[in-house]
Write a protein that holds these residues in place. Structure first.
Motif, PDB file in Angstrom:
ATOM      1  N   PHE A  47      -4.682   2.404  -1.038  1.00  0.00           N
ATOM      2  CA  PHE A  47      -4.397   2.099  -2.436  1.00  0.00           C
ATOM      3  C   PHE A  47      -4.507   0.602  -2.719  1.00  0.00           C
ATOM      4  CE2 PHE A  47      -3.219   6.384  -2.350  1.00  0.00           C
ATOM      5  CZ  PHE A  47      -2.996   6.836  -3.643  1.00  0.00           C
ATOM      6  N   THR A  48      -4.807  -0.181  -1.702  1.00  0.00           N
ATOM      7  CA  THR A  48      -5.052  -1.605  -1.878  1.00  0.00           C
ATOM      8  C   THR A  48      -6.366  -1.970  -1.196  1.00  0.00           C
ATOM      9  OG1 THR A  48      -3.748  -2.115   0.111  1.00  0.00           O
ATOM     10  CG2 THR A  48      -2.617  -2.255  -2.025  1.00  0.00           C
TER      11      THR A  48
ATOM     12  N   ASP B 136       0.823  -1.207   0.000  1.00  0.00           N
ATOM     13  CA  ASP B 136       0.000   0.000   0.000  1.00  0.00           C
ATOM     14  C   ASP B 136       0.859   1.260   0.000  1.00  0.00           C
ATOM     15  OD1 ASP B 136      -2.984   0.818   0.325  1.00  0.00           O
ATOM     16  OD2 ASP B 136      -1.889   2.138   1.694  1.00  0.00           O
ATOM     17  N   GLU B 137       1.893   1.282   0.819  1.00  0.00           N
ATOM     18  CA  GLU B 137       2.776   2.452   0.876  1.00  0.00           C
ATOM     19  C   GLU B 137       3.535   2.631  -0.429  1.00  0.00           C
ATOM     20  OE1 GLU B 137       3.058   4.852   3.150  1.00  0.00           O
ATOM     21  OE2 GLU B 137       1.319   3.909   4.071  1.00  0.00           O
ATOM     22  N   ALA B 138       3.930   1.504  -1.046  1.00  0.00           N
ATOM     23  CA  ALA B 138       4.662   1.587  -2.313  1.00  0.00           C
ATOM     24  C   ALA B 138       3.792   2.187  -3.413  1.00  0.00           C
ATOM     25  CB  ALA B 138       5.152   0.196  -2.715  1.00  0.00           C
TER      26      ALA B 138
ATOM     27  N   ARG C 222       3.434   6.245  -5.693  1.00  0.00           N
ATOM     28  CA  ARG C 222       3.383   6.435  -7.154  1.00  0.00           C
ATOM     29  C   ARG C 222       1.925   6.670  -7.575  1.00  0.00           C
ATOM     30  NH1 ARG C 222       2.886   4.988 -12.197  1.00  0.00           N
ATOM     31  NH2 ARG C 222       4.605   4.990 -13.683  1.00  0.00           N
ATOM     32  N   PRO C 223       1.333   7.756  -7.104  1.00  0.00           N
ATOM     33  CA  PRO C 223      -0.090   8.008  -7.375  1.00  0.00           C
ATOM     34  C   PRO C 223      -0.319   8.587  -8.761  1.00  0.00           C
ATOM     35  CG  PRO C 223       0.807   9.827  -6.142  1.00  0.00           C
ATOM     36  CD  PRO C 223       1.935   8.832  -6.288  1.00  0.00           C
TER      37      PRO C 223
ATOM     38  N   ASP D 211       5.082  -2.200 -15.600  1.00  0.00           N
ATOM     39  CA  ASP D 211       6.033  -1.086 -15.506  1.00  0.00           C
ATOM     40  C   ASP D 211       5.774  -0.265 -14.249  1.00  0.00           C
ATOM     41  OD1 ASP D 211       7.252  -1.835 -17.849  1.00  0.00           O
ATOM     42  OD2 ASP D 211       6.224  -0.339 -19.101  1.00  0.00           O
ATOM     43  N   ALA D 212       4.492  -0.011 -13.954  1.00  0.00           N
ATOM     44  CA  ALA D 212       4.150   0.782 -12.777  1.00  0.00           C
ATOM     45  C   ALA D 212       4.516   0.046 -11.489  1.00  0.00           C
ATOM     46  CB  ALA D 212       2.658   1.125 -12.793  1.00  0.00           C
ATOM     47  N   LEU D 213       4.271  -1.253 -11.447  1.00  0.00           N
ATOM     48  CA  LEU D 213       4.609  -2.033 -10.258  1.00  0.00           C
ATOM     49  C   LEU D 213       6.126  -2.095 -10.054  1.00  0.00           C
ATOM     50  CD1 LEU D 213       2.074  -5.004 -10.542  1.00  0.00           C
ATOM     51  CD2 LEU D 213       2.063  -3.186  -8.823  1.00  0.00           C
ATOM     52  N   HIS D 214       6.863  -2.278 -11.142  1.00  0.00           N
ATOM     53  CA  HIS D 214       8.332  -2.290 -11.035  1.00  0.00           C
ATOM     54  C   HIS D 214       8.844  -0.935 -10.564  1.00  0.00           C
ATOM     55  CE1 HIS D 214       9.389  -6.257 -12.467  1.00  0.00           C
ATOM     56  NE2 HIS D 214       8.628  -6.126 -13.534  1.00  0.00           N
ATOM     57  N   SER D 215       8.217   0.127 -11.030  1.00  0.00           N
ATOM     58  CA  SER D 215       8.628   1.471 -10.620  1.00  0.00           C
ATOM     59  C   SER D 215       8.351   1.697  -9.137  1.00  0.00           C
ATOM     60  CB  SER D 215       7.883   2.518 -11.458  1.00  0.00           C
ATOM     61  OG  SER D 215       8.189   3.820 -11.035  1.00  0.00           O
ATOM     62  N   ALA D 216       7.252   1.125  -8.650  1.00  0.00           N
ATOM     63  CA  ALA D 216       6.873   1.313  -7.246  1.00  0.00           C
ATOM     64  C   ALA D 216       7.673   0.417  -6.301  1.00  0.00           C
ATOM     65  CB  ALA D 216       5.379   1.042  -7.079  1.00  0.00           C
ATOM     66  N   MET D 217       8.063  -0.770  -6.795  1.00  0.00           N
ATOM     67  CA  MET D 217       8.771  -1.741  -5.953  1.00  0.00           C
ATOM     68  C   MET D 217       9.988  -2.257  -6.709  1.00  0.00           C
ATOM     69  SD  MET D 217       5.507  -3.886  -4.458  1.00  0.00           S
ATOM     70  CE  MET D 217       4.863  -4.246  -6.108  1.00  0.00           C
ATOM     71  N   ASN D 218      11.154  -1.787  -6.349  1.00  0.00           N
ATOM     72  CA  ASN D 218      12.372  -2.102  -7.091  1.00  0.00           C
ATOM     73  C   ASN D 218      12.680  -3.599  -7.144  1.00  0.00           C
ATOM     74  OD1 ASN D 218      12.879   0.596  -7.685  1.00  0.00           O
ATOM     75  ND2 ASN D 218      14.019   0.924  -5.782  1.00  0.00           N
ATOM     76  N   GLU D 219      12.372  -4.328  -6.069  1.00  0.00           N
ATOM     77  CA  GLU D 219      12.721  -5.748  -6.009  1.00  0.00           C
ATOM     78  C   GLU D 219      11.600  -6.650  -6.513  1.00  0.00           C
ATOM     79  OE1 GLU D 219      13.963  -6.676  -2.081  1.00  0.00           O
ATOM     80  OE2 GLU D 219      15.774  -5.443  -2.170  1.00  0.00           O
ATOM     81  N   PHE D 220      10.526  -6.056  -6.989  1.00  0.00           N
ATOM     82  CA  PHE D 220       9.382  -6.828  -7.465  1.00  0.00           C
ATOM     83  C   PHE D 220       9.751  -7.603  -8.729  1.00  0.00           C
ATOM     84  CE2 PHE D 220       5.688  -6.747 -10.414  1.00  0.00           C
ATOM     85  CZ  PHE D 220       4.897  -7.670  -9.749  1.00  0.00           C
TER      86      PHE D 220
END
Length: 294
Positions: free
Chosen positions: A50-51, A19-21, A25-26, A145-154
């Motif tokens: 956000f979740t 949620d914080e991640a 990136r809103p 792309d958005a998830l990778h941007s929000a969470m680097n290790e995802f």
């Protein structure tokens, strides 16, 4: 809202502080010169998060705004502007100047262009799956792309099985023997070696004509409608579930109506459970998950 499609990934990297991640990136409104933009939006209005968490599933929502600016409009406006420039300077603009004119015209038109908004939903399944409610490759890429941007290790990898689904579906149709617990429905798409396709809709997918195209014409089944245990129907296509339909939904007993939050939670659990059930059944039938290459 129940999921209509499911593009499925196996989670291979850590997912924590989701949620914080996503909150970091809103979605931001487009500026006049922007053609498009995306970002995460609140998934649970009652809690302002956000979740949305319900059962084993955590939902998120990605909003994408795109300005609609037809190429013909840009070209016509560029031509008009080029005429004005020609009249002012006494000669036609060259290639470089025309490009600059087009870029300036595009920026000007973007400021007043119509904006199209799309929300792409998805969820994380606690058993290790990521599901995105779309069959569009471009929308899937935008979410990843958005998830990778929000969470680097995802990290995720596409749902792939040891047996190629197209080979298995071709066998099921040609032998009229679907996997145990599944039935073949009335929709099939065939592909030949030259890239041609034949779609059969609202007719028996195991008809003599379809089987002949496979056995004599060498066609391969690329899409097939199936129903699992009379509970959920879908079209299996290139590792994606399309046209999801939930056949065992029971009418709610009379009483107090569900709130929007309760209804959204119920839809998330129903969608998540149905997709998980299909993925587990198909993965087992298709020889298990493909091992990740080194």
């Amino acid at each position: 809202m129940l999921a209509k499609n499911a593009t499925i990934f196996r989670i291979t990297g850590p997912v924590s502080g989701l949620d914080e991640a996503l909150k970091a990136r809103p979605f931001m409104d487009l500026t006049p010169g922007m053609a498009s933009g995306s970002g995460f939006v609140i998934a649970s209005p009652d809690y302002g998060t956000f979740t949305r968490k319900a059962g084993d599933f955590t939902e998120f929502r990605l909003r994408t705004d795109t300005k609609i600016l037809p190429a013909s409009v840009v070209n016509d406006a560029t031509a008009e502007k080029a005429k004005e420039v020609e009249a002012m300077q006494g000669y036609k603009p060259g290639r470089k100047q025309t490009k600059e004119i087009k870029e300036a015209v595009t920026l000007e038109l973007l400021a007043s262009a119509f904006v199209k908004t799309h929300i792409t939903r998805g969820w994380f399944d606690s058993t290790g799956w990521l599901v995105i409610d779309t069959a569009s490759a471009s929308k899937v890429d935008a979410v990843l792309d958005a998830l990778h941007s929000a969470m680097n290790e995802f990290r995720v990898r596409f749902w792939r099985t040891r047996q190629v689904p197209e080979s298995a579906m071709t066998l099921w149709v040609s032998t009229q023997e679907p996997p145990e617990g599944m039935t073949i429905d009335d929709r099939v798409k065939l592909a030949d070696h030259d890239g041609g396709t034949v779609s059969v809709v609202n007719r028996d997918a195991t008809s003599a004509e379809v089987i002949q195209l496979i056995t004599e014409g060498g066609a391969v089944v690329s899409e097939l409608a199936l129903t699992l245990e009379g509970a959920v129907s879908f079209v299996l296509a290139n590792g994606t579930l399309k046209r999801l339909a939930y056949l065992d939904i029971q009418e709610e007993a009379k009483g107090d109506p569900l709130s929007q939050e309760e209804e959204a939670n119920a839809d998330l659990i129903l969608s998540g459970d149905a997709v998980r059930k299909v993925v587990v059944a198909l993965t087992a039938e298709l020889g298990g998950l493909m091992e990740e290459s080194a």
